[in-house]
Write an enzyme that holds these catalytic residues in place. Structure first.
Site, mmCIF file in Angstrom:
data_model
loop_
_atom_site.group_PDB
_atom_site.id
_atom_site.type_symbol
_atom_site.label_atom_id
_atom_site.label_comp_id
_atom_site.label_asym_id
_atom_site.label_seq_id
_atom_site.Cartn_x
_atom_site.Cartn_y
_atom_site.Cartn_z
ATOM 1 N N HIS A 113 0.798 -1.229 0.000
ATOM 2 C CA HIS A 113 0.000 0.000 0.000
ATOM 3 C C HIS A 113 0.829 1.277 0.000
ATOM 4 C CE1 HIS A 113 0.949 -0.032 4.266
ATOM 5 N NE2 HIS A 113 0.582 1.235 4.311
HETATM 6 C C1 UD1 Z 1 -2.120 5.476 6.030
HETATM 7 C C2 UD1 Z 1 -0.799 5.946 6.622
HETATM 8 C C3 UD1 Z 1 0.245 4.870 6.464
HETATM 9 C C4 UD1 Z 1 -0.234 3.562 7.040
HETATM 10 C C5 UD1 Z 1 -1.570 3.202 6.400
HETATM 11 C C6 UD1 Z 1 -2.132 1.927 6.954
HETATM 12 C C7 UD1 Z 1 -0.313 8.343 6.454
HETATM 13 C C8 UD1 Z 1 0.567 9.333 5.801
HETATM 14 N N1 UD1 Z 1 -0.308 7.119 5.922
HETATM 15 O O1 UD1 Z 1 -1.917 5.288 4.648
HETATM 16 O O2 UD1 Z 1 1.412 5.264 7.159
HETATM 17 O O3 UD1 Z 1 0.715 2.568 6.783
HETATM 18 O O4 UD1 Z 1 -2.495 4.260 6.646
HETATM 19 O O5 UD1 Z 1 -3.307 1.560 6.325
HETATM 20 O O6 UD1 Z 1 -0.965 8.665 7.415
HETATM 21 N N2 UD1 Z 1 -9.312 4.900 2.049
HETATM 22 C C9 UD1 Z 1 -10.509 4.247 2.027
HETATM 23 N N3 UD1 Z 1 -11.091 3.925 3.234
HETATM 24 C C10 UD1 Z 1 -10.532 4.210 4.420
HETATM 25 C C11 UD1 Z 1 -9.307 4.889 4.430
HETATM 26 C C12 UD1 Z 1 -8.704 5.218 3.248
HETATM 27 O O7 UD1 Z 1 -11.057 3.955 0.981
HETATM 28 O O8 UD1 Z 1 -11.106 3.868 5.464
HETATM 29 C C13 UD1 Z 1 -8.664 5.222 0.764
HETATM 30 C C14 UD1 Z 1 -8.975 6.615 0.284
HETATM 31 O O9 UD1 Z 1 -9.042 6.584 -1.102
HETATM 32 C C15 UD1 Z 1 -7.745 7.386 0.706
HETATM 33 C C16 UD1 Z 1 -6.651 6.351 0.549
HETATM 34 O O10 UD1 Z 1 -7.268 5.114 0.922
HETATM 35 O O11 UD1 Z 1 -7.556 8.523 -0.073
HETATM 36 C C17 UD1 Z 1 -5.454 6.594 1.388
HETATM 37 O O12 UD1 Z 1 -5.815 6.739 2.756
HETATM 38 P P1 UD1 Z 1 -4.869 7.581 3.762
HETATM 39 O O13 UD1 Z 1 -5.401 7.519 5.131
HETATM 40 O O14 UD1 Z 1 -4.630 8.913 3.178
HETATM 41 O O15 UD1 Z 1 -3.499 6.844 3.664
HETATM 42 P P2 UD1 Z 1 -3.148 5.288 3.651
HETATM 43 O O16 UD1 Z 1 -2.620 4.942 2.314
HETATM 44 O O17 UD1 Z 1 -4.264 4.474 4.207
#
Ligand code: UD1
Length: 393
Positions: free
Chosen positions: A210
């Site tokens: 991821h």
């Molecule tokens: C975040 C953390 C990362 C961690 C990871 C674990 C930061 C910078 N990154 O990354 O360190 O390893 O979480 O999972 O804080 N999304 C969904 N549903 C959700 C959450 C996210 O669909 O419940 C999708 C959305 O499109 C979102 C993308 O995932 O834009 C990324 O989510 P985000 O929280 O920004 O970062 P992660 O890649 O999850």
């Protein structure tokens, strides 16, 4: 509000925060002088990324859910700060506890620093020395404004001292994520997941990907998945897929990659995608895997504790003890190297026998007790100095 108890905000935001905060909340609830408050920023919000973890780890419903949701790094960080800042001003906790390295961690630590509320950082001092990783920025900033720094391995204190952090703030308490693992392992071993998938112990590989550096560029992601498709000629690869990766990976239409149908079994080869797995199901899957391929941070530690071979598909790790003492191999991001390393692990079967293997120091299921002891000591002294300053003693 009860004036005789210290109010402690324990912050979760993203999935990996939950297994760190659950044992701390549980331990704090055992002490009458503490009033632990669970604050969820809402950085992760899907049922499979948040609610199921709250339930399985006995965290319960958060006392406050700030429902920040997704966004660019700066927008998300700013929004957490705005909403958490208002809450902190209204509630004036005695301490804010943050964990790990996600955007919510840094945002809430900054609020604490600006509001002159002490901040404790769980899992501090880890460094990849790669400032292109958003998490590295979050780690450095969080540590620089924290008042209590809890570390999981020796490299962390070295890094903090090198950055000029006061050694009196640093407390080596071990790995609190392993507290959750120890708590859940027996249940995880009874998870029906393997049976549902139709895979036996040691007969499959677990994959997670991821990191933006691995999944955001379709050319790089394709090259990685094509190498993994070759690995899957030997054993099926089970791929619980993060929402960030899901649409990007599916669009590539890798012929060997298909979605697992919950009614059926996985085949003897190929990459099988699953929705994000719950904590219990994932732990059960990892515990019985022949090998794990990942770019996650926490999974490097979980596999080390379990003695399961792990290939970390990254150029660096902020958790070097998993390589020097554990079962992790840092293999870089060349897909051909991934293929070679995976084939060599599967050929050698390097899985460590549990009899002869001891996990790293203080990864023993009791880190939360050490953390809460330090917190109570700190708050006890802080409470006394406030009373002294106010002429109450
Ligand atoms: C975040 C953390 C990362 C961690 C990871 C674990 C930061 C910078 N990154 O990354 O360190 O390893 O979480 O999972 O804080 N999304 C969904 N549903 C959700 C959450 C996210 O669909 O419940 C999708 C959305 O499109 C979102 C993308 O995932 O834009 C990324 O989510 P985000 O929280 O920004 O970062 P992660 O890649 O999850």
């Amino acid at each position: 509000m009860d004036k005789n108890r210290f109010k402690v905000f324990n912050v979760v935001g993203a999935r990996p925060n939950m297994m760190k905060m659950a044992p701390i909340m549980a331990e704090m609830r055992r002490h009458a002088d503490l009033h632990p408050v669970l604050v969820h920023t809402g950085q992760h919000y899907d049922f499979a990324m948040s609610q199921v973890f709250l339930e399985q780890l006995n965290l319960g419903e958060p006392d406050h859910n700030l429902q920040v949701g997704s966004g660019t790094h700066h927008a998300q960080t700013a929004e957490v700060m705005r909403r958490f800042g208002e809450l902190a001003q209204a509630e004036r906790p005695d301490l804010i506890v943050v964990a790990g390295d996600v955007n919510s961690t840094m945002a809430c630590a900054l609020v604490g620093a600006k509001e002159l509320i002490p901040v404790a950082h769980v899992e501090s001092g880890l460094r990849s020395f790669d400032r292109t990783m958003p998490e590295e920025i979050n780690r450095v900033v969080t540590d620089s404004v924290s008042d209590i720094l809890f570390t999981t391995e020796a490299s962390a204190a070295e890094n903090l001292l090198h950055e000029g952090i006061d050694p009196n703030k640093i407390h080596f308490v071990g790995n609190v994520m392993i507290d959750s693992l120890v708590f859940a392992l027996e249940t995880a071993r009874k998870s029906p997941m393997r049976e549902q998938l139709g895979v036996g112990r040691g007969e499959y590989v677990v994959l997670t990907l991821h990191r933006p550096a691995n999944v955001d560029d379709p050319i790089r992601l394709r090259a990685a998945l094509e190498a993994i498709a070759k690995i899957s000629e030997d054993l099926p690869v089970i791929f619980p897929i993060h929402p960030r990766t899901a649409s990007r990976a599916m669009e590539l239409r890798i012929p060997e990659m298909q979605a697992w149908n919950p009614g059926g079994k996985v085949g003897p080869r190929g990459i099988w995608t699953l929705p994000p797995a719950s904590y219990i199901d994932f732990l059960g899957l990892v515990d019985s895997a022949a090998m794990v391929i990942t770019d996650s941070g926490g999974i490097q530690e979980e596999t080390t504790y379990l003695g399961v071979p792990c290939l970390t598909f990254r150029d660096n790790t902020e958790r070097p003890i998993t390589v020097t003492e554990g079962t992790n191999r840092l293999i870089g991001t060349d897909p051909q190297n991934l293929l070679r390393e995976a084939q060599s692990v599967l050929a050698q079967g390097v899985r460590k026998a549990s009899r002869e293997y001891t996990p790293p120091g203080l990864w023993d299921g009791h880190a939360s007790e050490r953390i809460v002891a330090v917190v109570r000591n700190y708050l006890g002294k802080a409470g006394m100095s406030v009373s002294l300053a106010a002429g109450r003693l």
